[in-house]
Each structure stands twice: as structure tokens, then as C-alpha cells.
Design an enzyme around this catalytic site. Structure first.
Site, PDB file in Angstrom:
ATOM      1  N   HIS A 147     -29.051 -28.493 -39.294  1.00  0.00           N
ATOM      2  CA  HIS A 147     -28.888 -28.980 -37.774  1.00  0.00           C
ATOM      3  C   HIS A 147     -30.234 -28.195 -37.247  1.00  0.00           C
ATOM      4  O   HIS A 147     -30.878 -27.272 -37.807  1.00  0.00           O
ATOM      5  CB  HIS A 147     -27.633 -28.397 -37.280  1.00  0.00           C
ATOM      6  N   CYS A 186     -26.467 -30.249 -33.481  1.00  0.00           N
ATOM      7  CA  CYS A 186     -27.184 -31.331 -33.247  1.00  0.00           C
ATOM      8  C   CYS A 186     -28.124 -31.690 -34.371  1.00  0.00           C
ATOM      9  O   CYS A 186     -28.717 -30.895 -34.994  1.00  0.00           O
ATOM     10  CB  CYS A 186     -28.052 -31.107 -32.041  1.00  0.00           C
ATOM     11  N   ASN A 238     -29.706 -24.931 -42.472  1.00  0.00           N
ATOM     12  CA  ASN A 238     -28.352 -25.356 -42.386  1.00  0.00           C
ATOM     13  C   ASN A 238     -28.127 -26.752 -42.000  1.00  0.00           C
ATOM     14  O   ASN A 238     -27.050 -27.262 -41.781  1.00  0.00           O
ATOM     15  CB  ASN A 238     -27.409 -24.524 -41.326  1.00  0.00           C
TER      16      ASN A 238
END
Length: 366
Positions: A276, A311, A274
Site C-alpha cells: 500500500h 490506498c 506492505n
């Protein structure tokens, strides 16, 4: 020369041969037994191959031997290695795992990261086995059509006992609705030998558009897909002896943190599909700022992670920790249970990424 049982295999319909490692019983009988996913909706057409001293049966019936030439090019069916099973009317998905040598820590027990990885693997295989999987990371077909993905907002795991290398654990998982636009997923981890529950976990998930990265409501088409699998059962309820995992986690600051570890850099291998940082990776960064004597003398028995934002790889991070009482942190003193609060934030602008709260129990030394 190899034994008959180690070489014998049988063809299951037109599918590849299935091989297994022989085990010698007390009566000197060499036996192999493996189950194979022969297809069918929801993976229900399961065939079991049993070989005893070279005599092989498929679902209890004799079958023809594959030729030696065919054996050299035939490979095992991958489904057999990730296959769990549905129980309780297909509402609960169950899978077993062996704790590997690379999944244990210095104290010879499985780590919290190992348990979190197994929970994630069981959840993804649940979606795959249900027949709902689209082309995303645990996304359903209707989610994939709308470019939607699941993202976790909070997870709490409570551990009564950590497994050791070679132990076999059995994990149950199920899902339920969480508010108007969320989903809850729960897990139970049992020791396969004793059948005792050794850990439990609960989590909340929402949908996000994988291109805009904006949160999304659950489309009605997606709700209709997952609704038949909902089981309204809370594994961590309000009467649990552990503190309520849903209570607010206080924000740490430079003034309230007892220790800060800066310069933590996400690696390419920390990313998931995904795009991240995978939610399990934060455990390791949280532990970077925990005092070493706590890691040595205590077990991490409960942790709640509150995910605030994504993040990416380009962001440098800081890990902040404060323990409940500094007087208990003597290098040679392990008196009572501890509590701790944590924060993972961006190093440049101090933006919060993950808040966490943990509980620690003295290890038993033999």
C-alpha cells in the site's frame, strides 16, 4: 600513488576488511576511524578500526594487513552503515543521519517528508537491531508466523527547527503500549552539534493481517516479544505548548474546502513492501492543495495525520485544504502563524483516506 592510510585495512577475525576515507588533521596526520558490527547478540560485538598514517589498530590492538589481492574483492560490511546503538538499558534506540542534498527543499532546509522518512528508517532499524525482526516490514518473528504487519493509525510531528544540507541529526526512538491492542512509538530529533532537540514525534500503530487486510488483536506471543522493549515515556504530553495532537480532526467537504487538487495518481514507487502507499507519501499530496505563497513564506511546524484506510496504486486521489484565515494569505504578507485542515480522499467515491491538521510559522528571512 595513494597514501598509506587510504590503502591500509585490517582483517577483523574472519570477516571482510573495513575501509574508511582518510581525514587530514591539523598536525598533518592522516587518520581513519570506523566502527564495524562484528556480530553477537543484538549487534553488541562492535569492533572499531583506527588507522593513523597507515598504522591500524582494531579495538586498540594492532592487526595484520589484508593482502592487496584480497582488497580487490572484499566489500564493506553492510551492517556498519545502518548501525545505531541502544541507550538507557536497551530501551531507547539511537541513530545518526547526515542531511543529503536531495533531502532539502527550495529554502535549503530538510523537508517534512525527509524528517518523516528518517523517523521511519530509525524505527525499522530499531526492530532489526533488537533481534526481533522477522521477514516483514518491521514485523517481529511471531508476527511473521501469523502473517501480521504493523499499520500506522495516527502520527504527529512537531518541528522547532529544520536542519540544513550537511547537518548531522541524532534520532532517539522507543515504544510503549497503546490501549489493549495498539503500540505507541515516539521519537526525538536532536542537532548533533548543539545537542538541542529540534523536533519530536509520536505515533500509534495497530496490527493487520497482510492477506485478509483485516485488523487484528495483538497475539500474546507477540506481546511477550515486544514487552521487554516498552518504555512508558510520552514525548508529546498534555502540557506541551502545542495543541493536543489527539483531538479530533474535522472532516473537510467540497463546501468547506478552500482549494481542491484532483487527479493525484499513486505511482508504483509510492508503494511499500506492505503493498500500500507508504505513510510518508501523503505529505506531498497534502501540500499539493496548499496555496503556493504559504509554502514560500511559512515553515510547516506541526502536522497530525489521521490514517483512515489503505490506498492502493489503482486509486485516483483528491487533496483538499482550508486555511485558518484567508486574510493572511496575501502574496507579500506573512503576519502571524497559520493553521490548516486537510483531507486526502478517493476521487471516485469520495472515501476518506487521510485527515490532517497542520500549523505554520513565518520563515525568518535574512
Amino acid at each position: 600513488m595513494a597514501t598509506p592510510a587510504s590503502q591500509s585495512a585490517r582483517r577483523i577475525t574472519h570477516r571482510p576488511c573495513f575501509f574508511g576515507n582518510p581525514e587530514k588533521t591539523k598536525s598533518s596526520i592522516l587518520s581513519v576511524e570506523r566502527c564495524y558490527n562484528g556480530g553477537g547478540r543484538g549487534g553488541r560485538n562492535i569492533r572499531c578500526a583506527n588507522a593513523v598514517n597507515g598504522a591500524v589498530k582494531i579495538n586498540g590492538k594492532a592487526a595484520d594487513v589484508c593482502s592487496s589481492a584480497a582488497q580487490s574483492v572484499i566489500v564493506d560490511n553492510d551492517d556498519a552503515f545502518r548501525l545505531g546503538k541502544f541507550v538507557e538499558g536497551r530501551l531507547v534506540y539511537r541513530q545518526r543521519f547526515v542531511i543529503r542534498s536531495y533531502e532539502i527543499g527550495p529554502d535549503r532546509t530538510a523537508t517534512m517528508e525527509t524528517l518523516m522518512n528518517l523517523l521511519q528508517e530509525t524505527a525499522l532499524n530499531h526492530v532489526m537491531s533488537s533481534g526481533l525482526a522477522g521477514d516483514g516490514f518491521g514485523a517481529t518473528r511471531q508476527m511473521s508466523l501469523r502473517k501480521l504487519i504493523w499499520v500506522v493509525t495516527r502520527i504527529n510531528i512537531q518541528v522547532d527547527k529544520y536542519s540544513q544540507w550537511g547537518d548531522v541529526v541524532e534520532i532517539d526512538t522507543w515504544v510503549a503500549s497503546s490501549g489493549k491492542n495498539g503500540m505507541r512509538r515516539d521519537w526525538i530529533i536532536r542537532d548533533r552539534r548543539t545537542k538541542k532537540m529540534i523536533a519530536r514525534a509520536t505515533s500509534n500503530w495497530v496490527m493487520m493481517n497482510r492477506e485478509t487486510r483485516n485488523l487484528s488483536k495483538i497475539p500474546e506471543e507477540v506481546r511477550e516479544e515486544v514487552l521487554p522493549f516498552y518504555l512508558d515515556r510520552n514525548i508529546i504530553a498534555g502540557d506541551n505548548p502545542n495543541p493536543n495532537p489527539n483531538r479530533r480532526i474535522e472532516k473537510l467537504t467540497d463546501a468547506t474546502a478552500e482549494s481542491v487538487r484532483s487527479g493525484l495518481e499513486p505511482r508504483w514507487s509510492d508503494m511499500d513492501v506492505n503493498q500500500h502507499v507508504n505513510n510518508v507519501k501523503y505529505i506531498g499530496w497534502i501540500l499539493e492543495s496548499v496555496p503556493l505563497n504559504v509554502l514560500v513564506e511559512y515553515h510547516l511546524t506541526s502536522i497530525t495525520l489521521d490514517y483512515r484506510r489503505e490506498c492502493r496504486q489503482s486509486q485516483l486521489l483528491e487533496s483538499l485544504t482550508t486555511m485558518s484565515s484567508t486574510r493572511m494569505l496575501s502574496p507579500s504578507l506573512c503576519i502571524t502563524d497559520l493553521q490548516s485542515t486537510h483531507l486526502i480522499r478517493q476521487q471516485d467515491d469520495k472515501a476518506e483516506i487521510v485527515r490532517a491538521r497542520a500549523e505554520w510559522r513565518c520563515k525568518e528571512h535574512h
